[in-house]
Write an enzyme that holds these catalytic residues in place. Structure first.
Site, short mmCIF file in Angstrom:
data_model
loop_
_atom_site.label_atom_id
_atom_site.label_comp_id
_atom_site.label_asym_id
_atom_site.label_seq_id
_atom_site.Cartn_x
_atom_site.Cartn_y
_atom_site.Cartn_z
N THR A 1 0.59 -1.40 -0.07
CA THR A 1 0.49 0.08 0.16
C THR A 1 0.66 1.53 -0.06
OG1 THR A 1 -1.93 -0.83 0.79
CG2 THR A 1 -1.70 1.38 1.67
N SER B 1 0.95 -7.81 -0.71
CA SER B 1 1.92 -8.93 -0.34
C SER B 1 1.30 -9.83 0.52
CB SER B 1 2.46 -8.04 1.06
OG SER B 1 1.67 -7.50 2.27
N THR C 1 1.86 -3.98 4.42
CA THR C 1 1.30 -4.76 5.59
C THR C 1 0.32 -6.28 5.91
OG1 THR C 1 -1.36 -3.56 5.56
CG2 THR C 1 0.67 -2.39 6.37
N ASP C 2 0.46 -6.64 5.13
CA ASP C 2 -0.60 -7.99 5.43
C ASP C 2 0.40 -9.17 5.41
OD1 ASP C 2 -3.23 -6.39 4.58
OD2 ASP C 2 -3.51 -7.33 3.12
#
Ligand code: ASP
Length: 320
Positions: free
Chosen positions: A16, A62, A95-96
């Site tokens: 992101t 990710s 971030t995932d």
């Protein structure tokens, strides 16, 4: 904390932080991984004066992280860490799966220099994007004298690879270190250190990385969940497929439904490695005398999976 004054390598993987939306008001309907590393760095004029080297290692959301990207990223990290004039690395990442990449890299690099993951919860096109500040903070940590190990920086907190976990789907301060707490905070470009950096053992880690890099197929470890009505079927299907290891995200202090536990014991008897972690977001699994299956202590299910994968690899290497 002193700045090291050495070069910092910025390795981009997407996420992101490099995302774009059609509208500046849209913080969810965007496409991740759209901006290249040079464009990202150029959004921060303050970085122009710093000795940065930039490399685009991947360009993905990710959630789609793969072993192939991990392999490429770990090898590029090893390359840059070996340069005497490079003081630290920054990796831009979604971030995932950030906590998985952080734990994996700590396992295969255990670097004596800092490797800092930077991320964002809002796309670069947002009215108030969080990526630029996170990137600036990550570069400050990577340039700090004495910093070491794989850490993540988000919303001013520095989290160690062992403890970091995404805890929120939307808020900017999306990560926690749980009971352990963050390693430190970045305030106005300076690090306030609260506790020890992750441990460094680059020589031992290098052997692991060499082994991983050479392997076509990495050990297959799957995660399953204990829940009301859990049974044997998934375990049996995985064993039939030839899985190498199973991590069970158990309930509470590592408890497993008796039907599932029986299936896991059978899997173990047939040579499959089994590890219990907990689906509780906080706390460790504490061993009991009547345990029939080993546990993963403080590791979350996703990190227990990586730990088991690396352990299986070690075993194959030593032939045990
Ligand atoms: N799906 C995005 C990613 O992990 C989410 C983010 O970066 O915040 O790449």
């Amino acid at each position: 904390m002193q700045a090291s004054g050495k070069k910092i390598a910025v390795l981009a993987t997407g996420g992101t932080i490099a995302g774009r939306a059609a509208s500046a008001h849209d913080n969810v309907g965007y496409s991740a991984a759209q901006m290249g590393v040079r464009e990202l760095v150029a959004t921060l004029p303050a970085l122009a004066a710093l000795p940065l080297v930039c490399e685009q290692v991947a360009q993905i959301d990710s959630k789609d992280m793969s072993f192939a990207v991990w392999r490429a990223l770990a090898l590029r990290c090893a390359h840059w860490l070996a340069q005497d004039d490079v003081g630290g690395l920054v990796i831009t990442h979604g971030t995932d799966t950030l906590e998985e990449t952080a734990y994996f890299l700590q396992g295969v690099l255990a670097p004596a220099k800092p490797v800092v993951l930077a991320c964002a919860m809002r796309p670069a096109t947002a009215l108030l994007p969080d990526g630029p500040q996170n990137l600036l903070d990550a570069i400050a940590v990577a340039g700090t004298e004495g910093a070491r190990g794989v850490v993540a920086v988000c919303a001013g907190s520095v989290h160690g690879a062992q403890d970091v976990a995404k805890q929120h789907t939307y808020r900017l301060d999306a990560f926690t270190s749980g009971d352990a707490g963050p390693i430190g905070y970045v305030e106005e470009g300076r690090l306030r250190l609260l506790r020890e950096w992750p441990s460094a053992d680059p020589a031992a880690a290098r052997q692991k990385l060499t082994e991983l890099a050479a392997r076509e197929r990495w050990p297959r470890v799957e995660i399953i969940l204990n829940h009301a009505g859990a049974g044997a079927a998934i375990v049996q299907a995985l064993v039939a497929q030839g899985v190498d290891g199973i991590v069970v995200a158990a309930t509470g202090n590592g408890s497993v439904h008796h039907d599932l536990e029986q299936a896991l014991q059978q899997a173990r008897a047939s040579g499959v490695r089994v590890l219990r972690s907990t689906r509780c977001p906080q706390g460790a699994v504490l061993g009991r005398q009547d345990d029939t299956l080993p546990h993963a202590g403080t590791l979350s299910p996703v990190k227990a999976r990586i730990a088991l994968m690396l352990e299986l690899l070690d075993q194959r290497r030593s032939g045990t």
